[in-house]
Design a protein around this motif. Structure first.
Motif, mmCIF file in Angstrom:
data_model
loop_
_atom_site.group_PDB
_atom_site.id
_atom_site.type_symbol
_atom_site.label_atom_id
_atom_site.label_comp_id
_atom_site.label_asym_id
_atom_site.label_seq_id
_atom_site.Cartn_x
_atom_site.Cartn_y
_atom_site.Cartn_z
ATOM 1 N N LEU A 67 -6.238 -9.182 -27.394
ATOM 2 C CA LEU A 67 -5.357 -8.021 -27.520
ATOM 3 C C LEU A 67 -6.192 -6.819 -27.910
ATOM 4 C CD1 LEU A 67 -2.640 -9.833 -29.698
ATOM 5 C CD2 LEU A 67 -2.971 -9.939 -27.206
ATOM 6 N N VAL A 68 -5.897 -5.693 -27.280
ATOM 7 C CA VAL A 68 -6.688 -4.476 -27.498
ATOM 8 C C VAL A 68 -5.770 -3.349 -27.926
ATOM 9 C CG1 VAL A 68 -8.259 -2.805 -26.448
ATOM 10 C CG2 VAL A 68 -8.375 -5.220 -25.783
ATOM 11 N N ALA A 69 -6.217 -2.578 -28.909
ATOM 12 C CA ALA A 69 -5.464 -1.411 -29.386
ATOM 13 C C ALA A 69 -6.058 -0.149 -28.759
ATOM 14 C CB ALA A 69 -5.545 -1.322 -30.900
ATOM 15 N N PRO A 70 -5.243 0.902 -28.593
ATOM 16 C CA PRO A 70 -5.748 2.160 -28.008
ATOM 17 C C PRO A 70 -6.898 2.740 -28.820
ATOM 18 C CG PRO A 70 -3.356 2.172 -28.100
ATOM 19 C CD PRO A 70 -3.804 0.976 -28.888
ATOM 20 N N ARG A 71 -7.889 3.300 -28.110
ATOM 21 C CA ARG A 71 -9.005 3.954 -28.773
ATOM 22 C C ARG A 71 -9.339 5.293 -28.141
ATOM 23 N NH1 ARG A 71 -13.818 -0.084 -30.897
ATOM 24 N NH2 ARG A 71 -12.583 -1.167 -32.485
ATOM 25 N N GLU A 72 -9.507 5.307 -26.819
ATOM 26 C CA GLU A 72 -9.912 6.536 -26.152
ATOM 27 C C GLU A 72 -8.882 7.634 -26.348
ATOM 28 O OE1 GLU A 72 -10.927 6.031 -22.097
ATOM 29 O OE2 GLU A 72 -12.521 4.563 -22.470
ATOM 30 N N THR A 73 -7.612 7.271 -26.420
ATOM 31 C CA THR A 73 -6.559 8.286 -26.608
ATOM 32 C C THR A 73 -6.308 8.572 -28.078
ATOM 33 O OG1 THR A 73 -4.912 6.519 -26.450
ATOM 34 C CG2 THR A 73 -5.412 7.751 -24.431
ATOM 35 N N SER A 113 -8.782 -3.698 -32.015
ATOM 36 C CA SER A 113 -9.290 -4.096 -30.714
ATOM 37 C C SER A 113 -10.087 -5.390 -30.825
ATOM 38 C CB SER A 113 -10.178 -2.992 -30.126
ATOM 39 O OG SER A 113 -9.392 -1.873 -29.778
ATOM 40 N N GLY A 114 -9.756 -6.317 -29.958
ATOM 41 C CA GLY A 114 -10.511 -7.551 -29.931
ATOM 42 C C GLY A 114 -9.907 -8.701 -30.704
ATOM 43 N N ASN A 115 -8.618 -8.634 -31.070
ATOM 44 C CA ASN A 115 -7.960 -9.795 -31.682
ATOM 45 C C ASN A 115 -7.721 -10.859 -30.617
ATOM 46 O OD1 ASN A 115 -6.205 -7.479 -33.690
ATOM 47 N ND2 ASN A 115 -7.638 -8.978 -34.473
ATOM 48 N N THR A 116 -8.380 -11.997 -30.769
ATOM 49 C CA THR A 116 -8.283 -13.064 -29.768
ATOM 50 C C THR A 116 -7.503 -14.244 -30.323
ATOM 51 O OG1 THR A 116 -10.367 -12.435 -28.717
ATOM 52 C CG2 THR A 116 -9.577 -14.679 -28.336
ATOM 53 N N VAL A 117 -6.532 -14.713 -29.554
ATOM 54 C CA VAL A 117 -5.741 -15.872 -29.941
ATOM 55 C C VAL A 117 -6.084 -17.032 -29.019
ATOM 56 C CG1 VAL A 117 -3.777 -15.108 -28.513
ATOM 57 C CG2 VAL A 117 -3.402 -16.764 -30.351
ATOM 58 N N ASN A 118 -6.347 -18.186 -29.600
ATOM 59 C CA ASN A 118 -6.614 -19.392 -28.825
ATOM 60 C C ASN A 118 -5.302 -20.151 -28.639
ATOM 61 O OD1 ASN A 118 -9.482 -18.988 -28.759
ATOM 62 N ND2 ASN A 118 -9.546 -19.626 -30.905
ATOM 63 N N LEU A 119 -4.983 -20.471 -27.399
ATOM 64 C CA LEU A 119 -3.677 -21.030 -27.065
ATOM 65 C C LEU A 119 -3.749 -22.544 -26.889
ATOM 66 C CD1 LEU A 119 -2.570 -18.328 -24.473
ATOM 67 C CD2 LEU A 119 -2.002 -18.430 -26.913
ATOM 68 N N ASP A 120 -2.829 -23.235 -27.550
ATOM 69 C CA ASP A 120 -2.688 -24.679 -27.381
ATOM 70 C C ASP A 120 -1.446 -24.902 -26.536
ATOM 71 O OD1 ASP A 120 -2.055 -27.437 -27.670
ATOM 72 O OD2 ASP A 120 -3.170 -27.527 -29.556
ATOM 73 N N TRP A 121 -1.633 -25.241 -25.271
ATOM 74 C CA TRP A 121 -0.496 -25.350 -24.353
ATOM 75 C C TRP A 121 0.227 -26.683 -24.503
ATOM 76 C CZ3 TRP A 121 1.524 -21.276 -22.117
ATOM 77 C CH2 TRP A 121 0.726 -20.142 -21.939
ATOM 78 N N GLN A 122 -0.394 -27.642 -25.152
ATOM 79 C CA GLN A 122 0.304 -28.898 -25.407
ATOM 80 C C GLN A 122 1.260 -28.774 -26.579
ATOM 81 O OE1 GLN A 122 -2.787 -31.871 -25.858
ATOM 82 N NE2 GLN A 122 -2.766 -32.333 -23.660
ATOM 83 N N ASP A 123 0.874 -27.987 -27.575
ATOM 84 C CA ASP A 123 1.716 -27.778 -28.755
ATOM 85 C C ASP A 123 1.417 -26.393 -29.298
ATOM 86 O OD1 ASP A 123 3.145 -27.793 -31.104
ATOM 87 O OD2 ASP A 123 2.570 -29.832 -31.664
ATOM 88 N N ALA A 124 2.313 -25.456 -29.002
ATOM 89 C CA ALA A 124 2.084 -24.057 -29.374
ATOM 90 C C ALA A 124 1.990 -23.850 -30.882
ATOM 91 C CB ALA A 124 3.203 -23.177 -28.799
ATOM 92 N N TRP A 125 2.458 -24.815 -31.674
ATOM 93 C CA TRP A 125 2.335 -24.693 -33.127
ATOM 94 C C TRP A 125 0.876 -24.487 -33.538
ATOM 95 C CZ3 TRP A 125 5.830 -24.668 -37.172
ATOM 96 C CH2 TRP A 125 5.291 -24.812 -38.452
ATOM 97 N N TYR A 126 -0.038 -25.094 -32.765
ATOM 98 C CA TYR A 126 -1.448 -25.058 -33.117
ATOM 99 C C TYR A 126 -2.216 -23.927 -32.444
ATOM 100 C CZ TYR A 126 -0.425 -29.550 -35.217
ATOM 101 O OH TYR A 126 0.117 -30.536 -36.001
ATOM 102 N N SER A 127 -1.545 -23.056 -31.717
ATOM 103 C CA SER A 127 -2.198 -21.836 -31.248
ATOM 104 C C SER A 127 -2.559 -20.997 -32.470
ATOM 105 C CB SER A 127 -1.264 -21.053 -30.324
ATOM 106 O OG SER A 127 -0.999 -21.779 -29.143
ATOM 107 N N SER A 128 -3.710 -20.339 -32.430
ATOM 108 C CA SER A 128 -4.148 -19.648 -33.647
ATOM 109 C C SER A 128 -5.192 -18.593 -33.341
ATOM 110 C CB SER A 128 -4.738 -20.660 -34.636
ATOM 111 O OG SER A 128 -5.895 -21.269 -34.084
#
Length: 572
Positions: free
Chosen positions: A149-155, A179-194
């Motif tokens: 996920l990226v937040a506005p910067r140039e504007t 800017s640069g918040n990365t989430v790792n997705l667990d598609w088998q069990d979304a509880w463990y996405s982090s």
């Protein structure tokens, strides 16, 4: 008379909270701009609420006329929307930018949000704030392992609070977006996405947790588990399911209790003990509270079940231990806590440190104690109430006769002197006795306070017979049965698992005698009741104020409460 039960029940309704978990407070839900990300099977949806202070950073979303009026160039809105989704606030799937399309954009009213949880609340008209609301959908063909996920910067920089949901599960509590918040997705069990950063981890990240509550006469073990995780150990019939239908709640709870019966053994003062299951509920947990959600269809992934076990004790124990024996690759550590009168003590359990232990370090433990109620007037004191004036009048008459005899006959009548002194002595005794039991405001306040204290304290004890016997010391007549039955029910919070409130203080502000009929008093009084209830990792504080007419009578030689009429109730 049954209104006293209502007092005990109503005091539960006004709350402040403390948590057994260390809450990380954030004001991100009050940022100028709110971004809510929703990750589903084939797309990400971004919903924006843009505050007026951040309009410059989000100027590419403004209509052409307004954009140009603010001094910007003549780039058309269509081009600017495309630029916004790919350059200003893009979303990257496994490092590659997704192509976003706007589904809506326009003015809207910002909802009021809870200051702790960020949950949407009803918004009063006088607090309405206009924002720009926009929705952008970012489709993807294959499920990505991560999203950035990226937040506005140039504007320009923007103050953005955000939360991300994966298949309905909140991956984080409200935090500020950079800017640069990365989430790792667990598609088998979304509880463990982090998110990899610990600071981005939601408060209730663990699918299991345990609590030990220690009170005089009772120890409670509370276990919270996720059915989706228990399914790994025992077949709950949830394989491949996405929801838990209401009609299956009892069946699933029964299987979970059966499974847990072989786990998490408890020792009290070094002795192994077997507790009884007091309550089993499906829960919806938030940073503010845990609310029972039994008998309704639930999404499987975020669903949790709480089980409370009760262990009666003789007074306050010295040590309590619970052994945590469920660890796996998904739950290598378990957040837990012990809770007593001093508050919660959170710990993290792991295979090499698997015992949740409480020791009695309380220097001044609060044990249930009853107040000795002031005694009603004795026969002598009752006679003194009206007899003091009669004896005073008689003393005056005798002294007048004595003086007349002395001045007219120039002699002192010994019998008359004896009678006068005796009458005067009795008068002094009667006034003294009356002063000892006179129902002035101070004594009335103490009497009301002591009786109310004993009524509330009766429910600190455990066991129906014991509570009833203690209550009988301060309440009589039909009111006794009504208070016991109604208050026993009212002290349990049905919407929060039936946890019982514990009254801490009763403060009587004033008491005025409205009527006295022999040994029956009618008193108008107002008081405050403060208490707390601990359950599911939360400690809730309650305070209510009351004004009422109380009927207090002498029963079997002691003052007892025989009637109550609530005139006013106020949440404080």
């Amino acid at each position: 008379m049954k209104n006293l039960a209502a007092v005990c029940l109503a005091m539960l309704l006004c709350a402040g909270e403390a948590m057994a978990d260390a809450i990380v407070r954030s004001q991100a839900m009050f940022a100028d701009t709110i971004a809510e990300y929703y990750v589903e099977d084939n797309h990400l949806r971004l919903e924006l609420e843009i505050g007026i202070n951040d309009v410059a950073a989000f100027r590419n979303l403004l209509p052409d006329a307004l954009y140009q009026r603010l001094g910007y160039d003549e780039t058309p809105l269509k081009e600017r929307l495309s630029k916004f989704a790919t350059e200003d606030m893009p979303v990257l799937a496994d490092g590659k930018k997704l192509v976003g399309r706007f589904t809506s954009i326009g003015p809207a009213t910002r909802p009021l949000r809870d200051q702790i949880t960020g949950e949407v609340l009803p918004t009063p008209e006088d607090e309405e704030t206009v924002v720009i609301r926009a929705t952008i959908v970012f489709p993807f063909d294959e499920r990505p392992e991560s999203l950035t996920l990226v937040a506005p910067r140039e504007t320009g920089m923007a103050n953005i609070g955000f939360v991300l949901y994966h298949k309905g599960v909140a991956v984080n509590d409200y935090r500020y977006l950079s800017s640069g918040n990365t989430v790792n997705l667990d598609w088998q069990d979304a509880w463990y996405s982090s998110f990899p950063e610990r600071s981005m981890r939601r408060q209730y990240y663990s699918p299991m947790t345990g609590f030990i509550y220690v009170e005089p006469y009772e120890v409670r073990k509370e276990i919270i588990v996720r059915p989706a995780d228990i399914q790994r150990y025992v077949d709950l019939g949830l394989a491949g399911a996405t929801t838990i239908p209401a009609e299956r709640h009892d069946e699933i709870k029964e299987k979970i209790v059966e499974f847990l019966s072989d786990h998490f053994p408890v020792k009290i003062d070094g002795e192994s003990v077997e507790g009884s299951v007091a309550r089993v509920n499906f829960l919806r947990r938030s940073l503010r509270s845990s609310v029972v959600v039994d008998n309704q269809d639930l999404e499987l992934l975020p669903a949790t079940v709480g089980v409370i076990y009760v262990f009666p004790t003789d007074g306050l124990p010295q040590t309590v231990e619970m052994e945590w024996d469920l660890f796996n690759d998904k739950t290598p550590t378990i957040p837990a806590a012990t809770v007593d009168q001093a508050g919660p003590l959170p710990v993290i359990l792991e295979p090499d440190f698997s015992t949740l232990r409480w020791e009695n370090f309380l220097k001044f433990p609060e044990l249930p104690t009853l107040t000795n109620i002031q005694k009603p007037p004795t026969v002598l004191q009752s006679v003194a109430g009206w007899g003091r004036w009669l004896m005073l009048a008689l003393s005056i008459v005798l002294l007048a006769g004595l003086l007349r005899s002395l001045f007219t006959k120039r002699t002192l009548s010994v019998p008359l002197l004896s009678f006068s002194l005796s009458a005067l002595a009795i008068t002094v005794v009667f006034f003294h006795q009356h002063r000892q039991v006179a129902m002035n405001d101070e004594r009335l306040t103490q009497l009301v306070g002591d009786l109310l204290h004993n009524v509330y304290r009766a429910f600190d004890y455990r066991g129906e017979e014991v509570i009833y016997d203690v209550l009988e010391k301060s309440v009589s007549g039909e009111l006794l049965t009504e208070i016991y039955l109604e208050t026993q029910k009212g002290l349990e919070l049905a919407n929060q698992g039936g946890a019982r409130v514990k009254v801490k203080t009763t403060e009587v502000n004033n008491a005025e005698l409205r009527n006295r009929d022999g040994n029956r008093l009618t008193i108008e009084s107002d008081w405050k009741v403060s208490g707390s209830v601990g359950h599911w990792g939360h400690i809730h504080q309650r305070t209510n104020g009351y004004r009422a007419n109380l009927e207090i009578s002498v029963i079997d030689g002691v003052w007892k409460l025989t009637g109550l009429e609530i005139l006013e109730e106020q949440r404080l």
